[in-house]
Design a protein around this motif. Structure first.
Motif, PDB file in Angstrom:
ATOM      1  N   LYS A  79      13.247  33.194  55.753  1.00 53.87           N
ATOM      2  CA  LYS A  79      11.787  33.270  55.907  1.00 53.87           C
ATOM      3  C   LYS A  79      11.118  31.954  55.518  1.00 53.87           C
ATOM      4  O   LYS A  79       9.948  31.727  55.821  1.00 53.87           O
ATOM      5  CB  LYS A  79      11.224  34.419  55.075  1.00 53.87           C
ATOM      6  N   TRP A  85       8.125  38.177  47.062  1.00 51.09           N
ATOM      7  CA  TRP A  85       6.845  38.860  47.276  1.00 51.09           C
ATOM      8  C   TRP A  85       6.304  38.516  48.655  1.00 51.09           C
ATOM      9  O   TRP A  85       6.154  37.360  49.010  1.00 51.09           O
ATOM     10  CB  TRP A  85       5.847  38.455  46.208  1.00 51.09           C
ATOM     11  N   GLU A  86       6.038  39.552  49.453  1.00 53.49           N
ATOM     12  CA  GLU A  86       5.458  39.370  50.778  1.00 53.49           C
ATOM     13  C   GLU A  86       3.938  39.341  50.657  1.00 53.49           C
ATOM     14  O   GLU A  86       3.314  40.358  50.361  1.00 53.49           O
ATOM     15  CB  GLU A  86       5.880  40.530  51.697  1.00 53.49           C
ATOM     16  N   GLN A  87       3.366  38.136  50.846  1.00 49.86           N
ATOM     17  CA  GLN A  87       1.915  38.011  50.707  1.00 49.86           C
ATOM     18  C   GLN A  87       1.175  38.840  51.752  1.00 49.86           C
ATOM     19  O   GLN A  87       0.158  39.466  51.460  1.00 49.86           O
ATOM     20  CB  GLN A  87       1.502  36.532  50.834  1.00 49.86           C
ATOM     21  N   LYS A  88       1.709  38.856  52.981  1.00 49.95           N
ATOM     22  CA  LYS A  88       1.026  39.541  54.070  1.00 49.95           C
ATOM     23  C   LYS A  88       0.890  41.035  53.802  1.00 49.95           C
ATOM     24  O   LYS A  88      -0.201  41.613  53.924  1.00 49.95           O
ATOM     25  CB  LYS A  88       1.771  39.316  55.381  1.00 49.95           C
ATOM     26  N   ASP A  89       1.999  41.669  53.417  1.00 50.33           N
ATOM     27  CA  ASP A  89       1.985  43.120  53.178  1.00 50.33           C
ATOM     28  C   ASP A  89       1.789  43.486  51.714  1.00 50.33           C
ATOM     29  O   ASP A  89       1.767  44.671  51.379  1.00 50.33           O
ATOM     30  CB  ASP A  89       3.287  43.741  53.689  1.00 50.33           C
TER      31      ASP A  89
END
Length: 828
Positions: A29, A15-19
């Motif tokens: 990453k 899960w990409e927190q930023k997007d």
């Protein structure tokens, strides 16, 4: 996935927190964040590198290596490969996905031979080959595009290369000489001392294989490991695949078979790409040998309990019998780590390895402190404190210990096997040991504990408490069965003796019914026994030989009225059948399998018991093709192995059946004494070696040559415990089976008519471990190595259990309804 929770449940996603979106997992990453890396189940924190880095688990122990991919761009690669509409594009996209997960060096192609790979990693180069005679072409990305046709550790450059090759697919013939020379030249930019690997991937016969001597010599001089892959369009092998193998194999490094694979295209990532750094994979063992033998490594790479225990990030699971991550790795601060005493955690403050780890087993520098720990002992030779062997709390864990342990059921403890000497002289020098000709890993001799002797065996009570002993003439001696303390081979040949796996350790004991010799009433009251008045002995109850009345009166038997014979009820409806059994005699089957001290012998003894129950035809092996169709069975036995060591594909396949003048003489027989003589001969002539079956299949084809063409079933049963290293070269043998009438039969679930095939071939795998102790070796269906049973295989299961009486009635209803009704009334 639209939620972080669902996304994180998938091992391949993150899960990409930023997007605020779910993306494909990229372990890199987490570089710089050890704790976040360790929380991801498919990522591994490599603290051996200068700054530490997070990599995909498969690449956790990668050496610094330069890899060049020499790829077939011929027209045939544009065809569909299994479910991929275009083979070349499918291959390139698999390579794209692979490169995204690699621990690359990060260096651009312009670095060239100045590459230092300061933080470890891999560089990759790509060359595409094809052409039309006399022009033999090859291409790589031009200057200014991607890697500019050079080695690179930069992901974006490599992605641009993949796209360029997809847009510049050659679509010519299969000419590789120019491409191979280019690959050899590209390794000039690989620093001295660095590991180098060339992967050649093709789907067809290389047409100019004879013109590559100079380039091939150059690769050897540059210490390049050359690997070859033939990609198959279909599940089964074709003559195209065989021709491609013949041309490509000699171009790989020596030993050729260890550097060559024939695969379906979907097997490329798992069988080749993801395994290049795994020391337990075929090619990883060449590029990265011994990487997980000690120190920190991905837990999945530890194949035994001892190396797992020495790794501070791993623990051995008694549930899955495998090495898994320690719970300590999940703790992100020192306080939380130190408070977890249940998992024996400690905080490592070393800069690049800082984190929470499991306290390694027996970390004591002092001999007295070491020996005070019940699980440790001091090794005076190495002056180190080591884990005490054979302390596992369960039988499966005990047997899995590579130290050589056995489970003592009497007090439920694990103990080290005594008398572990490999030669007779050393064994004899130990007063507590003796050489047993029926023991040992090769079934020809081994060292065992002396039984029934010593000061603790001076009384009758003590003597009879040992199941190996008997009290006679005021002395304790080994019983007729007990003298074969670890030899199943000799035990089962001794009259009235049987290898007993209900005990642990297993032992040679008096056969069940023989315990009741001379006791008529107790014998006849046992449902599995019957008393023979002439010899006053109690023997196993058999259906074979009974007359019609006796047979029909026994619920365990079935009378075949058409051919006038009695047999066990489960074989009552057997068709006329010729059965050839091909058994793996490689070195690995010489190991202990559960409570069977020698796997091959255990398999043979299971077959012996089985054949004693089969409705054999009674026809001698000399009958040959004159055998009659009488709803009975003939059988033949073959063992196979390779000439070289286990785990290698070097050497040649070999196989044997009993020689002329012994038992069946290697032919089909319906006579039990002939078949049992075959079993004795095979046990006494165990091959050992690698796992190569080609000659075994050829012998089976020969055996089926004496099978009449009268509509009888022709069945080939293959029993093995490991991967067949010559499985890619069996197309001619497969054709021989089909010509002999042994046709491919798919699993029942895939067939609209389970009786549609007149013959079949099946594969079974014998396992060393077990979840429950069983009287017979466990087998499970296999299909992959020979593709004899289709692309998927269902486990062999028994139908819901019925009482013997009900099974008897069900069978008679099909042949004699009146008798079935009479039998049912009598029961009521």
């Amino acid at each position: 996935f639209t939620s972080a929770k669902d996304c994180d449940l998938d091992a391949e996603c993150m899960w990409e927190q930023k997007d605020q979106k779910c993306v494909e997992k990229d372990c890199s990453k987490y570089d710089g964040d050890r704790c976040a890396c360790e929380e991801e189940q498919t990522c591994f924190w490599d603290s051996s590198k200068a700054d530490g880095r997070c990599v995909k688990e498969q690449f956790g122990t990668c050496p610094v290596v330069d890899v060049i991919l020499l790829l077939d761009g011929s027209a045939s690669m544009s065809q569909s490969f299994t479910r991929h509409p275009h083979g070349f594009y499918a291959m390139m996209e698999m390579l794209r996905d692979w490169m995204k997960t690699l621990p690359l060096t990060g260096e651009k192609s312009s670095v060239g031979a100045a590459s230092s790979a300061a933080n470890g990693g891999i560089r990759v180069g790509i060359v595409q080959f094809s052409g039309e005679a006399p022009v033999k072409d090859a291409v790589r990305t031009p200057p200014g595009t991607g890697t500019s046709g050079a080695l690179s550790g930069d992901l974006q450059e490599l992605m641009d290369d993949v796209t360029w090759h997809e847009n510049n697919f050659l679509q010519g013939g299969t000419y590789m000489a120019t491409g191979l020379q280019w690959a050899a030249d590209m390794f000039n930019a690989s620093p001295l001392g660095r590991k180098r690997a060339l992967f050649i991937i093709t789907d067809g016969k290389i047409k100019d294989a004879d013109g590559m001597t100079a380039a091939r010599t150059m690769l050897d001089q540059e210490s390049v490991e050359v690997f070859g892959v033939v990609l198959r369009r279909q599940i089964t092998h074709t003559t195209t695949d065989t021709d491609a193998e013949t041309a490509l194999r000699p171009l790989t490094s020596d030993v050729h078979d260890d550097h060559f694979l024939n695969l379906q295209i979907d097997e490329l990532p798992e069988q080749v790409l993801d395994g290049i750094c795994d020391p337990n994979s075929v090619w990883g063992a060449i590029l990265n040998p011994g990487a997980s033998a000690s120190g920190r490594a991905p837990c999945s790479q530890h194949v035994d309990q001892s190396t797992c225990s020495r790794d501070p990030g791993c623990v051995y699971s008694s549930v899955g019998l495998s090495c898994v991550d320690s719970a300590c790795l999940k703790h992100c601060d020192e306080l939380q780590c130190d408070q977890d005493t249940a998992n024996n955690c400690f905080w490592n403050g070393t800069a690049k390895a800082e984190g929470c780890y499991k306290q390694t087993v027996c970390p004591y520098p002092d001999a007295n402190v070491c020996n005070a720990d019940q699980y440790c002992e001091w090794n005076s030779t190495s002056s180190q404190c080591e884990e005490k062997e054979c302390t596992q709390p369960t039988e499966p864990e005990c047997e899995a210990d590579a130290a050589g342990c056995e489970w003592i059921a009497l007090n439920a403890t694990c103990a080290k096997k005594p008398c572990k000497y490999d030669d007779e002289a050393s064994c004899a020098a130990d007063g507590d040991c003796e050489w047993d000709e029926c023991s040992g890993s090769d079934a020809t001799g081994g060292c065992e504990v002396k039984r029934c002797v010593g000061s603790d065996m001076q009384t009758e009570a003590a003597c009879q408490a040992d199941l190996h002993c008997e009290w006679s003439n005021n002395a304790c001696t080994a019983s007729a069965c007990g003298k074969h303390s670890s030899g199943e081979r000799c035990c089962n040949r001794e009259e009235n003796c049987k290898w007993d796996v209900s005990a642990s350790p297993a032992l040679c004991a008096i056969e069940h019914c023989a315990k009741l010799n001379g006791q008529e009433d107790p014998c006849n009251s046992d449902p599995g026994c019957e008393f023979e008045a002439t010899s006053s002995t109690c023997v196993k109850r058999e259906c074979v030989g009974r007359d019609a009345c006796e047979c029909r009166g026994d619920p365990e038997c079935y009378y075949n009225a058409e051919n006038a014979f009695c047999t066990e009820s489960e074989y009552g409806l057997c068709p006329t059948m010729d059965l050839v059994i091909v058994v793996d005699a490689s070195a690995s089957t010489g190991q202990a399998f559960g409570r069977h001290p020698h796997g091959f012998v255990g398999i043979m003894e299971v077959l012996r018991d089985w054949m004693r129950e089969l409705p054999l035809s009674g026809e001698a092996s000399s009958v040959g093709t004159a055998a009659a169709a009488q709803q009975r069975i003939r059988a033949a036995l073959i063992q196979f192995a390779g000439t070289d060591a286990q785990g290698t594909s070097a050497g040649e396949s070999r196989a044997t059946s009993a020689p002329t003048g012994t038992g069946t003489g290697g032919r089909l027989s319906g006579v039990l004494t002939e078949l049992e003589a075959d079993i004795d001969w095979h046990e006494d002539n165990f091959y050992s070696g690698g796992t190569m079956i080609k000659k075994g299949i050829e012998l089976a084809v020969t055996a089926f040559g004496l099978s009449p063409k009268d509509g009888r079933k022709k069945v080939l049963l293959i029993i093995g415990d490991g991967k067949l290293v010559d499985a890619d070269s069996l197309a001619p043998s497969r054709a021989g089976l089909e010509k002999a009438g042994v046709e491919r039969k798919r699993p029942r679930a895939e067939s609209t008519d389970s009786n549609s095939s007149s013959s079949s071939a099946s594969v079974a795998k014998a396992r060393r471990g077990r979840k429950k102790v069983a009287e017979t070796l466990r087998v499970e269906a296999l299909s992959r190595d020979l593709a004899l049973t289709g692309p998927s295989v269902l486990p062999v299961t028994k139908p819901p259990s019925k009482s013997p009486e009900q099974r008897f009635i069900d069978r008679i209803k099909k042949t004699d309804p009146g008798l079935a009704g009479f039998y049912g009334k009598r029961q009521l």
